[in-house]
Design an enzyme around this catalytic site. Structure first.
Site, mmCIF file in Angstrom:
data_model
loop_
_atom_site.group_PDB
_atom_site.id
_atom_site.type_symbol
_atom_site.label_atom_id
_atom_site.label_comp_id
_atom_site.label_asym_id
_atom_site.label_seq_id
_atom_site.Cartn_x
_atom_site.Cartn_y
_atom_site.Cartn_z
ATOM 1 N N SER A 171 4.627 86.624 28.189
ATOM 2 C CA SER A 171 4.060 85.553 27.376
ATOM 3 C C SER A 171 2.559 85.426 27.643
ATOM 4 O O SER A 171 1.828 86.397 27.525
ATOM 5 C CB SER A 171 4.809 84.242 27.649
ATOM 6 O OG SER A 171 4.518 83.281 26.661
ATOM 7 N N ASP A 293 12.899 86.550 19.366
ATOM 8 C CA ASP A 293 11.861 85.690 19.935
ATOM 9 C C ASP A 293 11.442 84.632 18.909
ATOM 10 O O ASP A 293 10.911 84.962 17.845
ATOM 11 C CB ASP A 293 10.655 86.545 20.344
ATOM 12 C CG ASP A 293 9.658 85.781 21.207
ATOM 13 O OD1 ASP A 293 9.574 84.554 21.071
ATOM 14 O OD2 ASP A 293 8.972 86.425 22.021
ATOM 15 N N HIS A 321 12.606 84.849 23.953
ATOM 16 C CA HIS A 321 11.213 85.001 24.366
ATOM 17 C C HIS A 321 11.035 85.492 25.794
ATOM 18 O O HIS A 321 9.998 86.075 26.118
ATOM 19 C CB HIS A 321 10.498 83.658 24.200
ATOM 20 C CG HIS A 321 9.038 83.701 24.509
ATOM 21 N ND1 HIS A 321 8.159 84.563 23.884
ATOM 22 C CD2 HIS A 321 8.287 82.988 25.411
ATOM 23 C CE1 HIS A 321 6.932 84.378 24.358
ATOM 24 N NE2 HIS A 321 6.985 83.434 25.279
#
Length: 369
Positions: A171, A293, A321
């Site tokens: 991320s 995601d 995610h």
């Protein structure tokens, strides 16, 4: 490739193997005093973790939390060392070390499921908390903007790791990794980017907020309802009870007294904006992405793949995610294969660190499916 349950024999066996050898480490502060890196003994938690850690039910989070310690890092923007939180490897080996970062406003506990599997694959594995997040001691709150986060990570690497890293960023951690690799190429061998949030233009309009509104927003950021909702978005398939427990894991570092100041400092500084740096990355890279995601579109995986000069991509079906939490066996295998690719094969056994008797070693391997 089929993902195994979090209660799979492989995960449970690995947890049992690594949860039984906890000990106290001693380290020196920069100014000559002797300090204690309060690593857990006999199943206890380090004293610097918030007491709420005892309420967490996830066995993998509990086991990894017991291994968190603080190491001294001397930085130019502080007179004293920052006692910086991380999980140190059990052993040292010839392959370049794998260094695991975490996502926005998170901690090394994000790697609770995948860390033992990566380590079990005979890789020297670090999990490092980014400055301003995680469990470092920020009693004198340093600046927590991009420049200070970058400098702190470099000094951590220079002081404790000392070899080119296979740097893993999930991320926003992918933005941290790209920024670091471009600025300190000598410190990075390869990059692994997971669900990479690298096209967001920093903290955007939030950087313009008056300070009192920034603090109000940050207080909301650590609230249980917001964190619970974020978990429901992040994972493709999660029970409500697990979601509540993982919410407690994810917000544990927010309970430290300097968290709000550090997060406001980051927010008002403008945050990471690395879109223009991506094409400057010369390192070999692996992109990992969950096909389901809901936070960072998987379409951006293809854009990132096209812009990185030397990258491979692997998309994981039925995954959200944070694949390293949701599908840890798959991610651990991808990391291990990528870390070893191109490395010289040597038959030396790994050197075990932090051993009680300094003689024991473990057989490290991940069975093929």
């Amino acid at each position: 490739m089929v993902a195994l349950s979090l209660q799979s024999p492989l995960l449970l066996e690995t947890r049992e193997k690594f949860s039984s050898r906890n000990l106290m480490h001693f380290g020196a502060y920069c100014k000559g005093g002797v300090g204690i890196n309060a690593v857990a003994i006999d199943g206890e938690f380090p004293s610097f973790l918030p007491k709420e850690v005892k309420e967490i039910e996830d066995p993998f989070a509990r086991t990894l939390a017991q291994r968190i310690q603080r190491l001294p890092v001397k930085v130019g923007f502080s007179e004293s060392c920052i006692m910086s939180s991380c999980v140190k490897p059990r052993f040292q080996c010839d392959t370049n070390p794998v260094v695991l970062l975490h996502s926005f406003d998170s901690s090394c506990l994000e790697w609770r499921c995948a860390y033992p599997l990566i380590e079990d694959a005979a890789l020297e594995t670090w999990a490092v908390d980014i400055l301003g997040w995680g469990f470092s001691d920020l009693e004198r709150v340093p600046p927590c903007n991009v420049a200070s986060k970058r400098h702190h990570l470099y000094q951590f690497w220079r002081t404790h790791i000392k070899r080119p890293m296979i740097l893993v960023g999930p991320s926003l951690g992918a933005a941290v990794a790209i920024d670091f690799a471009v600025n300190f190429p000598e410190a990075v061998d390869k990059l692994i980017l997971i669900g990479a949030s690298v096209y967001v233009e920093g903290t955007g309009i939030l950087s313009k907020l008056p300070k009192f509104l920034a603090y109000a927003g940050v207080s909301l950021l650590k609230s249980i309802p917001l964190r619970l909702y974020a978990n429901l978005l992040a994972f493709d398939d999660i029970t409500l009870s697990t979601c509540f427990d993982w919410t407690n894991v994810g917000r544990l570092h927010c309970l430290l007294p300097w968290w709000e100041d550090a997060t406001v400092n980051y927010m008002l500084s403008g945050g990471y904006n690395v879109a223009n740096q991506i094409k400057k990355v010369s390192n070999k890279a692996l992109i990992i992405w969950g096909e389901c995601d809901n936070i960072v579109s998987s379409k951006l995986a293809m854009r990132l793949h096209s812009e990185l000069p030397n990258a491979n991509i692997n998309q994981i079906p039925d995954c959200g995610h944070l694949p390293h939490v949701e599908k840890p066996e798959i991610v651990a295998r991808l990391i291990a294969d990528f870390a070893r690719s191109g490395a010289l094969k040597k038959e030396k056994e790994p050197i075990l660190l932090s051993s009680v008797d300094e003689k024991s070693t473990y057989p490290f391997s991940v069975p093929s499916k």
